[in-house]
Write a protein that holds these residues in place. Structure first.
Motif, PDB file in Angstrom:
ATOM      1  N   TRP A  70      39.852  54.189  46.192  1.00 26.57           N
ATOM      2  CA  TRP A  70      38.941  53.080  45.904  1.00 26.57           C
ATOM      3  C   TRP A  70      38.518  53.130  44.442  1.00 26.57           C
ATOM      4  O   TRP A  70      38.494  52.100  43.762  1.00 26.57           O
ATOM      5  N   GLU A  71      38.193  54.296  43.955  1.00 27.96           N
ATOM      6  CA  GLU A  71      37.777  54.452  42.556  1.00 27.96           C
ATOM      7  C   GLU A  71      38.896  54.018  41.603  1.00 27.96           C
ATOM      8  O   GLU A  71      38.631  53.348  40.596  1.00 27.96           O
ATOM      9  N   ARG A  72      40.127  54.380  41.910  1.00 23.84           N
ATOM     10  CA  ARG A  72      41.263  53.958  41.066  1.00 23.84           C
ATOM     11  C   ARG A  72      41.427  52.449  41.101  1.00 23.84           C
ATOM     12  O   ARG A  72      41.642  51.808  40.067  1.00 23.84           O
TER      13      ARG A  72
ATOM     14  N   GLN B  78      38.652  46.490  37.131  1.00 20.71           N
ATOM     15  CA  GLN B  78      37.751  46.380  35.985  1.00 20.71           C
ATOM     16  C   GLN B  78      38.552  46.043  34.720  1.00 20.71           C
ATOM     17  O   GLN B  78      38.113  45.232  33.904  1.00 20.71           O
ATOM     18  N   ARG B  79      39.716  46.641  34.577  1.00 19.64           N
ATOM     19  CA  ARG B  79      40.582  46.334  33.427  1.00 19.64           C
ATOM     20  C   ARG B  79      41.191  44.938  33.555  1.00 19.64           C
ATOM     21  O   ARG B  79      41.265  44.192  32.594  1.00 19.64           O
ATOM     22  N   LYS B  80      41.647  44.609  34.760  1.00 20.09           N
ATOM     23  CA  LYS B  80      42.355  43.342  34.979  1.00 20.09           C
ATOM     24  C   LYS B  80      41.466  42.108  34.836  1.00 20.09           C
ATOM     25  O   LYS B  80      41.962  41.039  34.525  1.00 20.09           O
ATOM     26  N   VAL B  81      40.182  42.247  35.094  1.00 19.42           N
ATOM     27  CA  VAL B  81      39.297  41.079  35.102  1.00 19.42           C
ATOM     28  C   VAL B  81      39.305  40.365  33.743  1.00 19.42           C
ATOM     29  O   VAL B  81      39.131  39.147  33.678  1.00 19.42           O
ATOM     30  N   LYS B  82      39.574  41.094  32.703  1.00 21.99           N
ATOM     31  CA  LYS B  82      39.644  40.488  31.373  1.00 21.99           C
ATOM     32  C   LYS B  82      40.894  39.618  31.222  1.00 21.99           C
ATOM     33  O   LYS B  82      41.013  38.862  30.266  1.00 21.99           O
ATOM     34  N   GLY B  83      41.816  39.718  32.153  1.00 23.18           N
ATOM     35  CA  GLY B  83      43.042  38.926  32.131  1.00 23.18           C
ATOM     36  C   GLY B  83      42.809  37.430  32.217  1.00 23.18           C
ATOM     37  O   GLY B  83      43.680  36.636  31.846  1.00 23.18           O
ATOM     38  N   PHE B  84      41.644  37.023  32.696  1.00 24.85           N
ATOM     39  CA  PHE B  84      41.338  35.592  32.741  1.00 24.85           C
ATOM     40  C   PHE B  84      41.324  34.995  31.338  1.00 24.85           C
ATOM     41  O   PHE B  84      41.641  33.829  31.154  1.00 24.85           O
ATOM     42  N   ARG B  85      40.963  35.808  30.364  1.00 24.96           N
ATOM     43  CA  ARG B  85      40.806  35.326  28.989  1.00 24.96           C
ATOM     44  C   ARG B  85      42.084  34.719  28.430  1.00 24.96           C
ATOM     45  O   ARG B  85      42.030  33.789  27.626  1.00 24.96           O
ATOM     46  N   LYS B  86      43.237  35.241  28.845  1.00 21.24           N
ATOM     47  CA  LYS B  86      44.496  34.729  28.297  1.00 21.24           C
ATOM     48  C   LYS B  86      44.793  33.305  28.772  1.00 21.24           C
ATOM     49  O   LYS B  86      45.628  32.622  28.191  1.00 21.24           O
ATOM     50  N   PHE B  87      44.101  32.868  29.800  1.00 22.42           N
ATOM     51  CA  PHE B  87      44.327  31.519  30.321  1.00 22.42           C
ATOM     52  C   PHE B  87      43.345  30.484  29.776  1.00 22.42           C
ATOM     53  O   PHE B  87      43.605  29.290  29.857  1.00 22.42           O
ATOM     54  N   LYS B  88      42.253  30.961  29.240  1.00 21.96           N
ATOM     55  CA  LYS B  88      41.217  30.041  28.752  1.00 21.96           C
ATOM     56  C   LYS B  88      41.778  29.163  27.636  1.00 21.96           C
ATOM     57  O   LYS B  88      42.376  29.662  26.686  1.00 21.96           O
ATOM     58  N   GLY B  89      41.598  27.869  27.797  1.00 21.47           N
ATOM     59  CA  GLY B  89      42.074  26.914  26.801  1.00 21.47           C
ATOM     60  C   GLY B  89      43.547  26.581  26.911  1.00 21.47           C
ATOM     61  O   GLY B  89      44.088  25.888  26.050  1.00 21.47           O
ATOM     62  N   THR B  90      44.211  27.051  27.981  1.00 25.77           N
ATOM     63  CA  THR B  90      45.665  26.836  28.096  1.00 25.77           C
ATOM     64  C   THR B  90      46.077  26.023  29.317  1.00 25.77           C
ATOM     65  O   THR B  90      47.262  25.748  29.490  1.00 25.77           O
TER      66      THR B  90
ATOM     67  N   PHE C 277      39.656  41.729  45.060  1.00 23.81           N
ATOM     68  CA  PHE C 277      38.204  41.815  45.207  1.00 23.81           C
ATOM     69  C   PHE C 277      37.800  41.856  46.673  1.00 23.81           C
ATOM     70  O   PHE C 277      36.871  42.573  47.042  1.00 23.81           O
ATOM     71  N   GLU C 278      38.482  41.106  47.501  1.00 21.99           N
ATOM     72  CA  GLU C 278      38.173  41.109  48.940  1.00 21.99           C
ATOM     73  C   GLU C 278      38.356  42.512  49.526  1.00 21.99           C
ATOM     74  O   GLU C 278      37.502  43.019  50.246  1.00 21.99           O
ATOM     75  N   LYS C 279      39.459  43.137  49.179  1.00 31.65           N
ATOM     76  CA  LYS C 279      39.754  44.480  49.682  1.00 31.65           C
ATOM     77  C   LYS C 279      38.728  45.483  49.159  1.00 31.65           C
ATOM     78  O   LYS C 279      38.187  46.288  49.919  1.00 31.65           O
ATOM     79  N   LEU C 280      38.466  45.425  47.868  1.00 37.07           N
ATOM     80  CA  LEU C 280      37.514  46.349  47.247  1.00 37.07           C
ATOM     81  C   LEU C 280      36.119  46.182  47.847  1.00 37.07           C
ATOM     82  O   LEU C 280      35.449  47.159  48.181  1.00 37.07           O
ATOM     83  N   GLY C 281      35.679  44.943  47.994  1.00 39.27           N
ATOM     84  CA  GLY C 281      34.350  44.651  48.522  1.00 39.27           C
ATOM     85  C   GLY C 281      34.202  45.005  49.988  1.00 39.27           C
ATOM     86  O   GLY C 281      33.144  45.490  50.412  1.00 39.27           O
TER      87      GLY C 281
ATOM     88  N   GLY D 293      25.884  52.776  46.041  1.00 36.14           N
ATOM     89  CA  GLY D 293      26.357  52.599  44.670  1.00 36.14           C
ATOM     90  C   GLY D 293      27.679  51.846  44.609  1.00 36.14           C
ATOM     91  O   GLY D 293      27.892  51.024  43.712  1.00 36.14           O
ATOM     92  N   TYR D 294      28.568  52.103  45.554  1.00 31.97           N
ATOM     93  CA  TYR D 294      29.842  51.365  45.609  1.00 31.97           C
ATOM     94  C   TYR D 294      29.558  49.867  45.748  1.00 31.97           C
ATOM     95  O   TYR D 294      30.162  49.047  45.072  1.00 31.97           O
ATOM     96  N   GLU D 295      28.659  49.554  46.660  1.00 31.31           N
ATOM     97  CA  GLU D 295      28.323  48.147  46.906  1.00 31.31           C
ATOM     98  C   GLU D 295      27.729  47.507  45.642  1.00 31.31           C
ATOM     99  O   GLU D 295      28.071  46.382  45.293  1.00 31.31           O
ATOM    100  N   GLU D 296      26.860  48.230  44.963  1.00 32.73           N
ATOM    101  CA  GLU D 296      26.241  47.702  43.740  1.00 32.73           C
ATOM    102  C   GLU D 296      27.265  47.543  42.626  1.00 32.73           C
ATOM    103  O   GLU D 296      27.269  46.540  41.911  1.00 32.73           O
ATOM    104  N   ARG D 297      28.139  48.517  42.477  1.00 32.35           N
ATOM    105  CA  ARG D 297      29.180  48.429  41.447  1.00 32.35           C
ATOM    106  C   ARG D 297      30.131  47.281  41.730  1.00 32.35           C
ATOM    107  O   ARG D 297      30.540  46.557  40.822  1.00 32.35           O
ATOM    108  N   TYR D 298      30.476  47.107  42.996  1.00 35.14           N
ATOM    109  CA  TYR D 298      31.340  45.988  43.379  1.00 35.14           C
ATOM    110  C   TYR D 298      30.665  44.656  43.016  1.00 35.14           C
ATOM    111  O   TYR D 298      31.296  43.771  42.441  1.00 35.14           O
ATOM    112  N   GLY D 299      29.397  44.523  43.364  1.00 31.58           N
ATOM    113  CA  GLY D 299      28.669  43.280  43.069  1.00 31.58           C
ATOM    114  C   GLY D 299      28.618  42.988  41.586  1.00 31.58           C
ATOM    115  O   GLY D 299      28.781  41.841  41.159  1.00 31.58           O
ATOM    116  N   SER D 300      28.421  43.995  40.785  1.00 31.29           N
ATOM    117  CA  SER D 300      28.382  43.829  39.336  1.00 31.29           C
ATOM    118  C   SER D 300      29.745  43.389  38.800  1.00 31.29           C
ATOM    119  O   SER D 300      29.837  42.482  37.959  1.00 31.29           O
ATOM    120  N   LEU D 301      30.813  43.999  39.298  1.00 33.33           N
ATOM    121  CA  LEU D 301      32.154  43.630  38.851  1.00 33.33           C
ATOM    122  C   LEU D 301      32.511  42.218  39.313  1.00 33.33           C
ATOM    123  O   LEU D 301      33.123  41.450  38.562  1.00 33.33           O
TER     124      LEU D 301
END
Length: 158
Positions: free
Chosen positions: A31-33, A39-51, A73-77, A95-103
């Motif tokens: 789960w941590e991995r 967390q790294r992949k979520v920034k991937g949305f940026r490459k689509f902005k404006g395109t 996200f469904e699986k993680l949550g 803490g897992y639940e809180e970290r998931y909500g923040s992400l």
């Protein structure tokens, strides 16, 4: 007088009477991995902005990425929530639940451009997208979005 029964501690419950969450993640380390990767992949949305107006293929790539993120996200949550509800006194899983909500909140912010950007496309282009074979798997959701167009806020408001 009735005798009171004490609820056993989670660690005292026989494994046969607990949830098997291994189909989601075999253990907390997995789960941590997955959390770190998402967390790294979520920034991937940026490459689509404006395109999204470039082509149906580009919009398809964005929608595929969004769907992939939703599944992850469904699986993680689900894992975080079920682990937390096993034992609300275990601060690790709270803490897992809180970290998931923040992400999840971060992901919503990163993807908030999608609806406004789609709604800002010229009607002709949007109509062509709706007829596109490339976007056939997403046609229903796109049509629903177009019907909501009068109610969609601008990007800063979203």
């Amino acid at each position: 007088m009735a005798t009171k029964r004490k609820l056993p501690a989670r660690s005292e419950v026989p494994r046969a009477h607990t949830w098997d969450l291994s189909p989601l993640y075999p253990n907390d380390a997995a789960w941590e991995r997955a959390f770190a990767e998402l967390q790294r992949k979520v920034k991937g949305f940026r490459k689509f902005k404006g395109t999204l107006g470039r082509s149906a293929r580009q919009l398809r790539a964005c929608l595929d990425f969004d769907a992939q993120m939703d599944r992850a996200f469904e699986k993680l949550g689900t894992y975080a929530h079920l682990k937390m509800t096993e034992d609300l006194t275990n601060s690790r899983y709270v803490g897992y639940e809180e970290r998931y909500g923040s992400l999840a909140s971060t992901a919503m912010q990163e993807s908030s451009f999608l609806r406004p950007e789609l709604m800002a496309l010229p009607e002709k282009k949007l109509a062509a997208y709706l007829k596109s074979r490339e976007l056939a798997p997403y046609r229903f959701n796109l049509e629903k979005l177009v019907r909501q167009k009068p109610h969609v806020l601008s990007e800063p408001e979203e």
